[in-house]
Write a protein that holds these residues in place. Sequence first.
Motif, mmCIF file in Angstrom:
data_model
loop_
_atom_site.group_PDB
_atom_site.id
_atom_site.type_symbol
_atom_site.label_atom_id
_atom_site.label_comp_id
_atom_site.label_asym_id
_atom_site.label_seq_id
_atom_site.Cartn_x
_atom_site.Cartn_y
_atom_site.Cartn_z
ATOM 1 N N GLN A 273 0.838 -1.193 0.000
ATOM 2 C CA GLN A 273 0.000 0.000 0.000
ATOM 3 C C GLN A 273 0.878 1.250 0.000
ATOM 4 O OE1 GLN A 273 -3.516 -0.044 0.355
ATOM 5 N NE2 GLN A 273 -3.526 2.154 0.067
ATOM 6 N N PRO A 274 0.600 2.231 -0.905
ATOM 7 C CA PRO A 274 1.399 3.458 -0.880
ATOM 8 C C PRO A 274 1.104 4.287 0.367
ATOM 9 C CG PRO A 274 -0.402 3.670 -2.434
ATOM 10 C CD PRO A 274 -0.408 2.253 -1.979
ATOM 11 N N ARG A 275 2.144 4.988 0.875
ATOM 12 C CA ARG A 275 1.968 5.931 1.981
ATOM 13 C C ARG A 275 2.192 7.344 1.450
ATOM 14 N NH1 ARG A 275 6.280 6.125 6.776
ATOM 15 N NH2 ARG A 275 7.407 7.185 5.095
ATOM 16 N N TYR A 276 1.354 8.287 1.884
ATOM 17 C CA TYR A 276 1.397 9.652 1.350
ATOM 18 C C TYR A 276 1.838 10.635 2.425
ATOM 19 C CZ TYR A 276 -1.317 7.706 -2.511
ATOM 20 O OH TYR A 276 -1.744 6.953 -3.575
ATOM 21 N N ASP A 277 2.527 11.720 1.978
ATOM 22 C CA ASP A 277 2.896 12.800 2.897
ATOM 23 C C ASP A 277 1.793 13.852 2.930
ATOM 24 O OD1 ASP A 277 3.112 14.213 0.546
ATOM 25 O OD2 ASP A 277 5.307 14.269 0.536
ATOM 26 N N GLU A 278 2.075 15.025 3.592
ATOM 27 C CA GLU A 278 1.060 16.067 3.741
ATOM 28 C C GLU A 278 0.656 16.672 2.404
ATOM 29 O OE1 GLU A 278 3.841 15.846 5.297
ATOM 30 O OE2 GLU A 278 3.406 15.624 7.449
ATOM 31 N N GLN A 279 1.522 16.636 1.424
ATOM 32 C CA GLN A 279 1.209 17.197 0.112
ATOM 33 C C GLN A 279 0.555 16.172 -0.821
ATOM 34 O OE1 GLN A 279 4.373 17.782 1.571
ATOM 35 N NE2 GLN A 279 3.474 19.692 2.353
ATOM 36 N N GLY A 280 0.271 14.989 -0.283
ATOM 37 C CA GLY A 280 -0.379 13.971 -1.093
ATOM 38 C C GLY A 280 0.563 13.229 -2.011
ATOM 39 N N ARG A 281 1.867 13.325 -1.764
ATOM 40 C CA ARG A 281 2.838 12.617 -2.602
ATOM 41 C C ARG A 281 3.241 11.308 -1.927
ATOM 42 N NH1 ARG A 281 6.870 17.676 -3.004
ATOM 43 N NH2 ARG A 281 6.531 17.363 -0.764
ATOM 44 N N VAL A 282 3.503 10.287 -2.730
ATOM 45 C CA VAL A 282 3.923 8.997 -2.183
ATOM 46 C C VAL A 282 5.309 9.140 -1.575
ATOM 47 C CG1 VAL A 282 4.451 6.584 -2.697
ATOM 48 C CG2 VAL A 282 2.543 7.719 -3.859
ATOM 49 N N ASP A 283 5.425 8.774 -0.282
ATOM 50 C CA ASP A 283 6.736 8.856 0.370
ATOM 51 C C ASP A 283 7.154 7.521 0.991
ATOM 52 O OD1 ASP A 283 5.074 8.636 2.551
ATOM 53 O OD2 ASP A 283 6.061 10.197 3.715
ATOM 54 N N GLY A 284 6.371 6.479 0.743
ATOM 55 C CA GLY A 284 6.753 5.189 1.295
ATOM 56 C C GLY A 284 5.764 4.104 0.892
ATOM 57 N N VAL A 285 6.041 2.877 1.367
ATOM 58 C CA VAL A 285 5.195 1.719 1.058
ATOM 59 C C VAL A 285 4.970 0.936 2.344
ATOM 60 C CG1 VAL A 285 4.990 -0.429 -0.255
ATOM 61 C CG2 VAL A 285 6.086 1.570 -1.297
ATOM 62 N N LEU A 286 3.708 0.580 2.597
ATOM 63 C CA LEU A 286 3.344 -0.296 3.708
ATOM 64 C C LEU A 286 3.125 -1.697 3.150
ATOM 65 C CD1 LEU A 286 2.257 2.670 4.502
ATOM 66 C CD2 LEU A 286 0.907 1.471 6.215
ATOM 67 N N VAL A 287 3.706 -2.679 3.815
ATOM 68 C CA VAL A 287 3.614 -4.065 3.356
ATOM 69 C C VAL A 287 2.959 -4.904 4.448
ATOM 70 C CG1 VAL A 287 4.872 -6.092 2.559
ATOM 71 C CG2 VAL A 287 5.683 -3.797 1.950
ATOM 72 N N PHE A 288 1.894 -5.598 4.075
ATOM 73 C CA PHE A 288 1.217 -6.544 4.957
ATOM 74 C C PHE A 288 1.340 -7.923 4.307
ATOM 75 C CE2 PHE A 288 -0.677 -2.461 5.526
ATOM 76 C CZ PHE A 288 -0.928 -2.343 6.883
ATOM 77 N N GLY A 289 1.910 -8.884 5.038
ATOM 78 C CA GLY A 289 2.108 -10.219 4.482
ATOM 79 C C GLY A 289 1.561 -11.299 5.397
ATOM 80 N N PHE A 290 0.922 -12.312 4.804
ATOM 81 C CA PHE A 290 0.404 -13.461 5.544
ATOM 82 C C PHE A 290 0.981 -14.724 4.913
ATOM 83 C CE2 PHE A 290 -2.647 -10.068 5.796
ATOM 84 C CZ PHE A 290 -3.033 -10.050 7.128
ATOM 85 N N GLU A 291 1.641 -15.533 5.727
ATOM 86 C CA GLU A 291 2.183 -16.772 5.180
ATOM 87 C C GLU A 291 1.053 -17.770 4.951
ATOM 88 O OE1 GLU A 291 5.700 -20.079 5.752
ATOM 89 O OE2 GLU A 291 5.289 -18.663 7.369
ATOM 90 N N VAL A 292 1.000 -18.339 3.770
ATOM 91 C CA VAL A 292 -0.052 -19.296 3.405
ATOM 92 C C VAL A 292 0.572 -20.581 2.871
ATOM 93 C CG1 VAL A 292 -1.827 -17.566 2.957
ATOM 94 C CG2 VAL A 292 -0.248 -18.187 1.132
ATOM 95 N N THR A 293 1.790 -20.876 3.336
ATOM 96 C CA THR A 293 2.468 -22.077 2.851
ATOM 97 C C THR A 293 1.647 -23.329 3.127
ATOM 98 O OG1 THR A 293 4.608 -21.007 3.253
ATOM 99 C CG2 THR A 293 4.603 -23.401 2.981
ATOM 100 N N GLU A 294 1.123 -23.447 4.356
ATOM 101 C CA GLU A 294 0.336 -24.639 4.696
ATOM 102 C C GLU A 294 -0.922 -24.718 3.847
ATOM 103 O OE1 GLU A 294 -0.441 -24.720 8.834
ATOM 104 O OE2 GLU A 294 1.656 -25.016 9.420
ATOM 105 N N GLN A 295 -1.573 -23.556 3.623
ATOM 106 C CA GLN A 295 -2.791 -23.561 2.814
ATOM 107 C C GLN A 295 -2.496 -23.983 1.375
ATOM 108 O OE1 GLN A 295 -1.864 -21.392 5.084
ATOM 109 N NE2 GLN A 295 -3.501 -20.010 5.705
ATOM 110 N N VAL A 296 -1.377 -23.475 0.824
ATOM 111 C CA VAL A 296 -1.018 -23.840 -0.547
ATOM 112 C C VAL A 296 -0.754 -25.338 -0.640
ATOM 113 C CG1 VAL A 296 0.742 -23.577 -2.337
ATOM 114 C CG2 VAL A 296 -0.145 -21.555 -1.158
#
Length: 660
Positions: A273-296
């Motif tokens: 997910q992009p992260r935005y600063d006060e001016q609405g510009r992308v200044d970073g990335v948020l990463v959410f990960g779930f391991e699904v090895t067992e499900q696969v």
Amino acid sequence: MPLSLLPDDPAHIAAILGALPGNFLLLLPDAPTYTIVAMSAELLAQTGREAAQVVGQSVFVAYPENEAESTNSGPAQMRTALEATLRDHQPHELPLVRYDVPAPDGRFEERYWSGRSKPVLDAQGEVLYLLFTSLDLTTQQRAEREQQAREQAEQRAHELEARVQERTRQIQEQGQRLERLFMQAPAAICILGGPDLVFELVNPIYQQFFPERQLLGKPLLEALPELTDHAAYHTMRRVFDSGETNAQQALHTPLARTTDGVLEDRYFNYVQQPRYDEQGRVDGVLVFGFEVTEQVQAHRLVEASEQQVRTLVDNAPFLMGLYVGPELRFHLANQAMLDGLGKGPDVIGQRYIDVVPEMESYGVIEQMHQVLATGQALHLRDQQLEVVMQGTPQTFCYNYSFIPLRDAEGQVYGLLNTAVDVTDLKLANEQLRRTNADLDNFIYTASHDLKAPISNIEGLLIELREHLPEGGPGAAVVPQLLELMQNAVERFQLTIAQLTDLTRLQQAHAQPPEPVDVAELVEAVRLDLAPQLAAAGARLEVAVSACPTLSFSPKNLRSVIYNLLSNAVKYRHPDRAPHVRLHCRPGRGSAVLEVQDNGLGLSEAQLPKLFGMFQRLHTHVEGSGLGLYMVKKIVDNAGGTIAVESQAGVGTTVTVHLPA
């Protein structure tokens, strides 16, 4: 104070007004007109009027309500005060009223006044004039309003500052909560800042995928160089450059094992997910990960299992078909089904009624639609159907099941149909029943025909004992031989009795069920066992009110209860009086009979032999070894179950589940 007066009797009027200070109006009491007689020059100046404009006119014509005033304006309140003074001959106060006056630019200037209406009485006490004095409070009112505005502004400033401080505190708390949430979340989370994607936050789960590595403060590729050519890095780069969120399902990510560093296949669901600063510009990335090895891995096993199931279905020896939709079109048919119908694989997609129209006459089509409508499965046994096989009608016997298929919302969308050809089994059962009947007749005939010869032999032995001379040849051996012959006769009689019991058991299987009063039947059994109970000093505890009536063969139910209670007394412990409990309670789809005793009990090695034919586990008590065998056969034939819990030297509990 200079005054403008009417021309008639000016001296008299001047005498009345000479001592009055401030702004005033002198009015005639000619309600509702209230004609102006005189007014002070100061008031004329303050209201922007000339004396010639107002003297002789009604005060409400000279000073009408203007657009800036409300319905509670100065003229309206002035009229109320004048009316009260004229009525009561008493002064009337107006603490504060608004009356706007014309300004030089043609607009109205907001003005505020206080007023007082006072009667001027003649010698007879009648109102001669009404004197209305006023005071311009505009400056004071404006000062008060400005002060009030300043106080309100200060209050708002204080409130704004407090809200800012509170909001700042809330934002700080939210940030702390968000950080705690990230750090405690059951997902792998990291925040990467700037074009180099520097690790700004790494929660414990994310960190554990890269043990003994320093991530915080380092650019992504410096901390994890193995991701240089990996899809995870390229999609993260694209999210930062484009500002578009990226979601990835089951992304293959080889990771090093913590034990030996060997790469192993791992799979993750990612959200970047992009992260935005006060001016609405992308200044970073948020990463959410779930391991699904067992499900696969599980999904792959399921796919393999589904293929195996399909192979098993296709090769199943019974007929299986799956029909979907309100028209029940063929969705699946295994080879046995196709062979049984004499059809080919082209039936897939066709309506069942079009493929097998002859089934309508057997009610099968109607039953299938009934299951589709109600969602209730249907099972049919021993159905006689005539099927055309290669142009020749043949009669078969099937066991059918119509089972509804439901979607994720629980709605019935089709049927699974299985049919087992039991034609040969039914023929074999018929032959077995005939064989059993012949065997029963043989046993009955044999036992009946042998009773008389054995009785004769027993009588001859008795006669022989009475007529053999004492002291004759072999006198010492003859009694022993006679005893052996008598024992053989008794064993022969016991065997015949056992064969007769087996015949009765086979006949009892055909007894039809009917409502049985359980308490009444148990009481009858207790009376039959009364001599045994009394001889053993046994205490019988009965509690069957929870299931007063059972649908069962009365004779068979009596045999079950009689044998269980008889055994509980017969195999009592020598060191204590028997205590036997007979309870009955409703179960899930069954009635539960339970007989518990404090007798000899059985060892674990003895339990598997308990229901065997001619099995006697305690030889010190007489018996044929058929009692519990018969009980189990009766319960099994009725579709019930019987279970035993026992401990040697402690006692035994027998639990019987009978179909409700």
